[in-house]
Design a protein around this motif. Structure first.
Motif, PDB file in Angstrom:
ATOM      1  N   GLY A   1       0.791  -1.221   0.000  1.00 15.50           N
ATOM      2  CA  GLY A   1       0.000   0.000   0.000  1.00 15.50           C
ATOM      3  C   GLY A   1       0.828   1.277   0.000  1.00 15.50           C
ATOM      4  N   ALA A   2       2.029   1.187  -0.536  1.00 10.22           N
ATOM      5  CA  ALA A   2       2.943   2.323  -0.513  1.00 10.22           C
ATOM      6  C   ALA A   2       2.461   3.454  -1.416  1.00 10.22           C
ATOM      7  CB  ALA A   2       4.339   1.887  -0.951  1.00 10.22           C
ATOM      8  N   THR A   3       2.779   4.651  -0.988  1.00  9.09           N
ATOM      9  CA  THR A   3       2.601   5.832  -1.821  1.00  9.09           C
ATOM     10  C   THR A   3       3.959   6.156  -2.415  1.00  9.09           C
ATOM     11  OG1 THR A   3       0.814   6.658  -0.437  1.00  9.09           O
ATOM     12  CG2 THR A   3       1.955   8.276  -1.806  1.00  9.09           C
ATOM     13  N   ARG A   4       3.968   6.480  -3.690  1.00 10.00           N
ATOM     14  CA  ARG A   4       5.212   6.835  -4.356  1.00 10.00           C
ATOM     15  C   ARG A   4       5.053   8.193  -5.011  1.00 10.00           C
ATOM     16  NH1 ARG A   4       6.417   2.213  -8.161  1.00 10.00           N
ATOM     17  NH2 ARG A   4       5.278   1.076  -6.582  1.00 10.00           N
ATOM     18  N   SER A   5       6.153   8.771  -5.383  1.00 10.65           N
ATOM     19  CA  SER A   5       6.101  10.009  -6.154  1.00 10.65           C
ATOM     20  C   SER A   5       6.899   9.814  -7.438  1.00 10.65           C
ATOM     21  CB  SER A   5       6.646  11.192  -5.352  1.00 10.65           C
ATOM     22  OG  SER A   5       8.022  11.039  -5.116  1.00 10.65           O
ATOM     23  N   VAL A   6       6.535  10.617  -8.419  1.00  7.42           N
ATOM     24  CA  VAL A   6       7.223  10.610  -9.709  1.00  7.42           C
ATOM     25  C   VAL A   6       7.674  12.038  -9.999  1.00  7.42           C
ATOM     26  CG1 VAL A   6       7.017  10.159 -12.187  1.00  7.42           C
ATOM     27  CG2 VAL A   6       5.811   8.692 -10.553  1.00  7.42           C
ATOM     28  N   ILE A   7       8.946  12.177 -10.272  1.00  7.40           N
ATOM     29  CA  ILE A   7       9.503  13.468 -10.660  1.00  7.40           C
ATOM     30  C   ILE A   7       9.539  13.508 -12.182  1.00  7.40           C
ATOM     31  CG2 ILE A   7      11.521  14.970 -10.582  1.00  7.40           C
ATOM     32  CD1 ILE A   7      12.302  13.506  -7.950  1.00  7.40           C
ATOM     33  N   GLU A   8       8.985  14.568 -12.753  1.00  8.96           N
ATOM     34  CA  GLU A   8       8.908  14.712 -14.205  1.00  8.96           C
ATOM     35  C   GLU A   8       9.324  16.112 -14.610  1.00  8.96           C
ATOM     36  OE1 GLU A   8       7.839  12.810 -16.865  1.00  8.96           O
ATOM     37  OE2 GLU A   8       7.660  11.050 -15.590  1.00  8.96           O
ATOM     38  N   ALA A   9       9.655  16.251 -15.884  1.00  6.75           N
ATOM     39  CA  ALA A   9       9.844  17.552 -16.535  1.00  6.75           C
ATOM     40  C   ALA A   9      10.793  18.469 -15.771  1.00  6.75           C
ATOM     41  CB  ALA A   9       8.492  18.227 -16.778  1.00  6.75           C
ATOM     42  N   VAL A  10      11.913  17.914 -15.344  1.00  7.76           N
ATOM     43  CA  VAL A  10      12.921  18.722 -14.658  1.00  7.76           C
ATOM     44  C   VAL A  10      13.685  19.513 -15.718  1.00  7.76           C
ATOM     45  CG1 VAL A  10      14.968  18.689 -13.178  1.00  7.76           C
ATOM     46  CG2 VAL A  10      13.167  16.953 -12.866  1.00  7.76           C
ATOM     47  N   ARG A  11      13.670  20.812 -15.573  1.00  7.76           N
ATOM     48  CA  ARG A  11      14.404  21.666 -16.501  1.00  7.76           C
ATOM     49  C   ARG A  11      15.066  22.798 -15.727  1.00  7.76           C
ATOM     50  NH1 ARG A  11      12.557  18.084 -19.089  1.00  7.76           N
ATOM     51  NH2 ARG A  11      11.986  18.049 -21.286  1.00  7.76           N
ATOM     52  N   VAL A  12      16.295  23.096 -16.093  1.00 10.78           N
ATOM     53  CA  VAL A  12      17.054  24.196 -15.514  1.00 10.78           C
ATOM     54  C   VAL A  12      17.528  25.068 -16.665  1.00 10.78           C
ATOM     55  CG1 VAL A  12      19.158  24.788 -14.236  1.00 10.78           C
ATOM     56  CG2 VAL A  12      17.754  22.851 -13.494  1.00 10.78           C
ATOM     57  N   HIS A  13      17.345  26.365 -16.532  1.00  6.47           N
ATOM     58  CA  HIS A  13      17.757  27.307 -17.571  1.00  6.47           C
ATOM     59  C   HIS A  13      19.246  27.132 -17.857  1.00  6.47           C
ATOM     60  CE1 HIS A  13      18.600  31.099 -19.592  1.00  6.47           C
ATOM     61  NE2 HIS A  13      17.283  31.165 -19.832  1.00  6.47           N
TER      62      HIS A  13
ATOM     63  N   LEU B   1       8.717   5.810  -1.790  1.00  6.22           N
ATOM     64  CA  LEU B   1       9.556   5.627  -2.976  1.00  6.22           C
ATOM     65  C   LEU B   1       9.440   6.864  -3.853  1.00  6.22           C
ATOM     66  CD1 LEU B   1      11.160   3.467  -4.728  1.00  6.22           C
ATOM     67  CD2 LEU B   1       8.965   3.010  -5.808  1.00  6.22           C
ATOM     68  N   VAL B   2      10.571   7.309  -4.386  1.00 11.72           N
ATOM     69  CA  VAL B   2      10.597   8.387  -5.374  1.00 11.72           C
ATOM     70  C   VAL B   2      11.159   7.792  -6.651  1.00 11.72           C
ATOM     71  CG1 VAL B   2      11.518  10.649  -5.983  1.00 11.72           C
ATOM     72  CG2 VAL B   2      11.027  10.127  -3.594  1.00 11.72           C
ATOM     73  N   GLN B   3      10.491   8.030  -7.753  1.00 11.20           N
ATOM     74  CA  GLN B   3      10.983   7.498  -9.020  1.00 11.20           C
ATOM     75  C   GLN B   3      10.944   8.578 -10.086  1.00 11.20           C
ATOM     76  OE1 GLN B   3       8.148   4.259  -9.137  1.00 11.20           O
ATOM     77  NE2 GLN B   3       6.963   5.270 -10.737  1.00 11.20           N
ATOM     78  N   LEU B   4      11.722   8.347 -11.129  1.00 10.16           N
ATOM     79  CA  LEU B   4      11.723   9.250 -12.268  1.00 10.16           C
ATOM     80  C   LEU B   4      12.173   8.465 -13.481  1.00 10.16           C
ATOM     81  CD1 LEU B   4      14.975   9.956 -12.854  1.00 10.16           C
ATOM     82  CD2 LEU B   4      14.618  11.395 -10.870  1.00 10.16           C
ATOM     83  N   THR B   5      11.880   9.024 -14.634  1.00 11.16           N
ATOM     84  CA  THR B   5      12.406   8.464 -15.874  1.00 11.16           C
ATOM     85  C   THR B   5      13.243   9.547 -16.534  1.00 11.16           C
ATOM     86  OG1 THR B   5      10.487   9.139 -17.194  1.00 11.16           O
ATOM     87  CG2 THR B   5      10.429   6.926 -16.231  1.00 11.16           C
ATOM     88  N   SER B   6      14.162   9.103 -17.358  1.00 14.27           N
ATOM     89  CA  SER B   6      15.019  10.012 -18.093  1.00 14.27           C
ATOM     90  C   SER B   6      15.236   9.393 -19.463  1.00 14.27           C
ATOM     91  CB  SER B   6      16.348  10.185 -17.353  1.00 14.27           C
ATOM     92  OG  SER B   6      17.211  11.033 -18.062  1.00 14.27           O
ATOM     93  N   ASP B   7      15.087  10.190 -20.496  1.00 12.93           N
ATOM     94  CA  ASP B   7      15.279   9.674 -21.855  1.00 12.93           C
ATOM     95  C   ASP B   7      16.632   8.974 -21.957  1.00 12.93           C
ATOM     96  OD1 ASP B   7      16.228  10.133 -24.865  1.00 12.93           O
ATOM     97  OD2 ASP B   7      14.027  10.165 -24.796  1.00 12.93           O
ATOM     98  N   ALA B   8      16.664   7.865 -22.678  1.00 15.43           N
ATOM     99  CA  ALA B   8      17.883   7.061 -22.795  1.00 15.43           C
ATOM    100  C   ALA B   8      19.064   7.873 -23.326  1.00 15.43           C
ATOM    101  CB  ALA B   8      17.616   5.857 -23.692  1.00 15.43           C
ATOM    102  N   SER B   9      18.803   8.915 -24.088  1.00 18.56           N
ATOM    103  CA  SER B   9      19.892   9.706 -24.664  1.00 18.56           C
ATOM    104  C   SER B   9      20.501  10.709 -23.691  1.00 18.56           C
ATOM    105  CB  SER B   9      19.392  10.460 -25.904  1.00 18.56           C
ATOM    106  OG  SER B   9      18.442  11.453 -25.531  1.00 18.56           O
ATOM    107  N   ARG B  10      19.899  10.910 -22.542  1.00 17.33           N
ATOM    108  CA  ARG B  10      20.369  11.934 -21.593  1.00 17.33           C
ATOM    109  C   ARG B  10      21.398  11.352 -20.606  1.00 17.33           C
ATOM    110  NH1 ARG B  10      16.997  16.532 -21.771  1.00 17.33           N
ATOM    111  NH2 ARG B  10      14.927  16.144 -22.606  1.00 17.33           N
ATOM    112  N   THR B  11      22.541  10.980 -21.109  1.00 17.94           N
ATOM    113  CA  THR B  11      23.543  10.317 -20.268  1.00 17.94           C
ATOM    114  C   THR B  11      24.061  11.228 -19.159  1.00 17.94           C
ATOM    115  OG1 THR B  11      25.248  10.856 -21.894  1.00 17.94           O
ATOM    116  CG2 THR B  11      24.229   8.668 -22.051  1.00 17.94           C
ATOM    117  N   ASP B  12      24.200  12.529 -19.416  1.00 17.98           N
ATOM    118  CA  ASP B  12      24.631  13.443 -18.349  1.00 17.98           C
ATOM    119  C   ASP B  12      23.602  13.474 -17.225  1.00 17.98           C
ATOM    120  OD1 ASP B  12      26.930  14.077 -19.735  1.00 17.98           O
ATOM    121  OD2 ASP B  12      26.145  15.972 -20.533  1.00 17.98           O
TER     122      ASP B  12
END
Length: 150
Positions: free
Chosen positions: A79-91, A118-129
């Motif tokens: 019954g865990a609650t999780r969060s998803v971090i999305e659309a992280v952008r820095v100028h 739990l905190v999770q996120l996805t990152s496009d495969a091309s974003r190695t940095d």
């Protein structure tokens, strides 16, 4: 970074957020400030959903970063609650300043305050940095993600 504020995004922030979303090779292909209507409609949906946090980082009155945090109650993991971090952008002017680290730490702390296990996120495969950045902050590449365009 004492002159930096992280606060909830407002309707007036949408043009700056869209510009941030479009300011990279991936975003340039899928985002456009030519027509803000879909973004404004999305913001209205998000603003009325208690499980959504769209935030901006502001320095000297200018939006210099954004991210979205989604809180997801669930049945799995006992019954865990999780969060998803999305659309992280820095100028571009702020990259390397520590803002990204501060943003992710903010999201992790907000997740704790919301009772997430739990905190999770996805990152496009091309974003190695970005992958190295998230790993430095303690995230592990533990799953393979799949997407289906509709």
């Amino acid at each position: 970074m004492t002159d930096l504020a992280i606060r909830p995004a407002t309707l007036d922030d949408i043009p700056a957020i869209v510009d941030l979303l479009a300011d990279d090779p991936l975003g340039a292909r899928r985002e456009s400030s030519d027509d803000l209507a879909p973004y404004l409609a999305a913001y209205e949906r998000l603003a009325h959903d208690p499980n959504q946090r769209v935030v901006v980082a502001v320095r000297e009155g200018r939006v210099v970063g954004t991210l979205q945090l989604t809180i997801i109650p669930g049945l799995s993991r006992r019954g865990a609650t999780r969060s998803v971090i999305e659309a992280v952008r820095v100028h571009a002017d702020e990259r390397g300043s520590g803002l990204g680290t501060r943003f992710i730490r903010w999201a992790v702390e907000e997740s704790r305050q919301q009772g997430c296990q739990l905190v999770q996120l996805t990152s496009d495969a091309s974003r190695t940095d970005a992958h190295r950045f998230y790993e430095r902050l303690g995230f592990t590449a533990s799953h393979v993600g799949f997407k289906l365009q509709l």
